[in-house]
Design a protein around this motif. Structure first.
Motif, PDB file in Angstrom:
ATOM      1  N   SER A 133      -0.851  -2.960  10.005  1.00 31.36           N
ATOM      2  CA  SER A 133       0.062  -4.101   9.924  1.00 31.36           C
ATOM      3  C   SER A 133      -0.801  -5.271   9.329  1.00 31.36           C
ATOM      4  O   SER A 133      -2.171  -5.253   9.394  1.00 31.36           O
ATOM      5  CB  SER A 133       0.278  -4.299  11.394  1.00 31.36           C
ATOM      6  OG  SER A 133      -0.866  -4.464  12.277  1.00 31.36           O
TER       7      SER A 133
ATOM      8  N   ILE B 242      -3.563  -8.645   4.547  1.00 33.67           N
ATOM      9  CA  ILE B 242      -2.918  -7.175   4.636  1.00 33.67           C
ATOM     10  C   ILE B 242      -4.241  -6.164   4.338  1.00 33.67           C
ATOM     11  O   ILE B 242      -5.167  -6.477   3.322  1.00 33.67           O
ATOM     12  CB  ILE B 242      -1.997  -6.862   3.457  1.00 33.67           C
ATOM     13  CG1 ILE B 242      -0.752  -7.557   3.657  1.00 33.67           C
ATOM     14  CG2 ILE B 242      -1.828  -5.496   3.674  1.00 33.67           C
ATOM     15  CD1 ILE B 242       0.318  -7.278   2.605  1.00 33.67           C
TER      16      ILE B 242
ATOM     17  N   LEU C  12       3.979  -5.401   2.442  1.00 38.06           N
ATOM     18  CA  LEU C  12       3.485  -4.371   3.227  1.00 38.06           C
ATOM     19  C   LEU C  12       4.303  -3.243   2.967  1.00 38.06           C
ATOM     20  O   LEU C  12       3.800  -2.141   2.539  1.00 38.06           O
ATOM     21  CB  LEU C  12       3.038  -4.734   4.512  1.00 38.06           C
ATOM     22  CG  LEU C  12       2.381  -3.724   5.172  1.00 38.06           C
ATOM     23  CD1 LEU C  12       0.887  -3.397   4.573  1.00 38.06           C
ATOM     24  CD2 LEU C  12       2.359  -4.154   6.798  1.00 38.06           C
ATOM     25  N   ARG C  13       5.600  -3.340   3.116  1.00 35.05           N
ATOM     26  CA  ARG C  13       6.659  -2.252   3.178  1.00 35.05           C
ATOM     27  C   ARG C  13       6.404  -1.742   1.685  1.00 35.05           C
ATOM     28  O   ARG C  13       6.552  -0.334   1.321  1.00 35.05           O
ATOM     29  CB  ARG C  13       7.728  -2.560   3.717  1.00 35.05           C
ATOM     30  CG  ARG C  13       7.920  -2.627   5.125  1.00 35.05           C
ATOM     31  CD  ARG C  13       9.556  -2.807   5.610  1.00 35.05           C
ATOM     32  NE  ARG C  13      10.059  -3.992   4.786  1.00 35.05           N
ATOM     33  CZ  ARG C  13      10.304  -5.084   5.466  1.00 35.05           C
ATOM     34  NH1 ARG C  13       9.604  -5.381   6.760  1.00 35.05           N
ATOM     35  NH2 ARG C  13      10.939  -6.160   4.890  1.00 35.05           N
TER      36      ARG C  13
ATOM     37  N   SER D 236       4.890 -14.205   8.214  1.00 34.48           N
ATOM     38  CA  SER D 236       5.015 -12.916   8.701  1.00 34.48           C
ATOM     39  C   SER D 236       6.359 -11.981   8.114  1.00 34.48           C
ATOM     40  O   SER D 236       6.078 -10.904   7.449  1.00 34.48           O
ATOM     41  CB  SER D 236       5.549 -12.918  10.174  1.00 34.48           C
ATOM     42  OG  SER D 236       5.661 -11.579  10.628  1.00 34.48           O
ATOM     43  N   LYS D 237       7.427 -12.504   7.734  1.00 38.56           N
ATOM     44  CA  LYS D 237       8.525 -11.783   6.950  1.00 38.56           C
ATOM     45  C   LYS D 237       8.060 -11.407   5.493  1.00 38.56           C
ATOM     46  O   LYS D 237       8.210 -10.463   5.098  1.00 38.56           O
ATOM     47  CB  LYS D 237       9.595 -12.757   6.838  1.00 38.56           C
ATOM     48  CG  LYS D 237      10.283 -12.900   8.113  1.00 38.56           C
ATOM     49  CD  LYS D 237      11.533 -14.112   7.936  1.00 38.56           C
ATOM     50  CE  LYS D 237      12.184 -14.248   9.354  1.00 38.56           C
ATOM     51  NZ  LYS D 237      13.343 -15.177   9.249  1.00 38.56           N
TER      52      LYS D 237
ATOM     53  N   ASN E 136       5.399  -8.735   5.655  1.00 36.14           N
ATOM     54  CA  ASN E 136       5.882  -7.261   6.120  1.00 36.14           C
ATOM     55  C   ASN E 136       6.680  -6.876   4.858  1.00 36.14           C
ATOM     56  O   ASN E 136       6.702  -5.602   4.729  1.00 36.14           O
ATOM     57  CB  ASN E 136       6.926  -7.561   7.426  1.00 36.14           C
ATOM     58  CG  ASN E 136       6.085  -7.781   8.312  1.00 36.14           C
ATOM     59  OD1 ASN E 136       5.181  -7.101   8.890  1.00 36.14           O
ATOM     60  ND2 ASN E 136       6.672  -8.705   9.371  1.00 36.14           N
TER      61      ASN E 136
END
Length: 327
Positions: free
Chosen positions: A193, A203, A179-180, A172-173, A176
């Protein structure tokens, strides 16, 4: 014998069976309602009448009679007699709750056993019922209050689930962070998300940018406007998740198998307990029906006259609503 042979058909007794069956709490009682028959034996009829009459009093005077969780787990208990089989979690949860009900009913009926019972004919039904509170305790050590297997059901399961949680948090980290970065570069919409596809975290990406993110394309939306990419950075972690999920399933089967091995010697007694629960459900249904039609118990005084009152059945109470008529 009942005369004539087609007596039940002539009086359309199937309608009475259905009315009683409608008051049953489970298939256990409905089965007994389907088996319901007439009798010309005084002692048998008298016991049936007394059982129903006692339950009418329970419904009218008692508030604490257990009436929840009348589950029929007999098919499962019969199936797991085979070595190597196991009970699934749902069946185990139903076993736990229904055994709790059986134990509570037996305790209710035996509460005044040392003195004179208020319900002697119902109490007599508990004679062959063996109560195993240790079985419910054993189940409580495995399942939580929602019927899910506890993390500490075994040391191995605890380790697996701990690693699963840790690995999922790591994925998850990573996702994310990826993704950012992709959002900052305009490859991914700001409001998306991570999602799950085929058991893998991915993603959602616009197809025109799918080559901007290194990874494996797992799926595409029905409209074709979104593809789901598993970044290469998390492929190995997702593989590990699959391995851990398989390990978890194997450990769960082992726990359930071990429990089934534990209860296998008790299966005959457990099946007898569910036969008891079936009778209780059936008698309760007769009592509910009796109250619904405002019926009363007929008084059979002369055993020799039982032949001509053979149609009298405890569930019927017939139409004697005004007074106790002597037969």
């Amino acid at each position: 014998m009942i005369y004539p042979d087609n007596f039940e058909q002539k009086i359309e007794f199937f309608k009475i069976r259905q009315l009683v069956s409608d008051h049953c709490l489970s298939s256990l009682g409905k089965e007994k309602a389907d088996e319901m028959r007439f009798s010309h034996t005084f002692e048998e009829v008298d016991v049936w009448l007394s059982q129903t009459n006692e339950f009418v009093r329970i419904l009218q005077e008692e508030d604490a009679f257990p009436s929840d969780y009348f589950y029929d787990v007999r098919p499962v208990l019969k199936r797991v007699r085979v070595e190597g089989s196991w009970m699934e979690q749902t069946a185990l949860f139903e076993l736990r709750r229904s055994l709790q009900t059986i134990n509570a009913i037996v305790a209710f009926l035996r509460r005044d056993e040392e003195e004179s019972s208020d319900y002697p004919h119902l109490l007599a039904l508990t004679e062959n019922v063996v109560v195993y509170p240790e079985i419910t305790k054993r189940i409580d050590a495995i399942l939580d209050g929602f019927g899910q297997l506890k993390d500490n059901a075994s040391p191995r399961l605890s380790d697996i689930r701990r690693e699963l949680t840790s690995t999922l948090n790591g994925i998850s980290k990573s996702l994310n962070a990826i993704l950012r970065k992709a959002q900052a570069e305009g490859f991914v919409e700001k409001d998306v998300s991570p999602s799950m596809r085929d058991g893998r975290l991915v993603i959602p990406v616009n197809p025109s940018f799918k080559r901007k993110i290194r990874g494996i394309v797992h799926d595409e939306s029905a409209s074709g406007k979104t593809v789901y990419i598993e970044p290469s950075e998390v492929v190995e972690a997702n593989n590990r998740i699959r391995e851990l999920e398989n390990d978890e399933r194997r450990e769960i089967i082992k726990i359930l198998t071990d429990f089934t091995v534990y209860i296998r010697p008790f299966l005959p007694d457990l099946l007898e307990s569910y036969n008891f629960l079936a009778y209780i459900d059936f008698i309760r249904a007769k009592a509910k029906f009796a109250l619904q039609i405002n019926a009363i118990r007929p008084v059979v005084e002369d055993k020799r006259q039982i032949d001509w009152v053979q149609a009298v059945h405890p569930l019927l109470y017939l139409s004697l609503k005004k007074q106790n008529r002597k037969v």
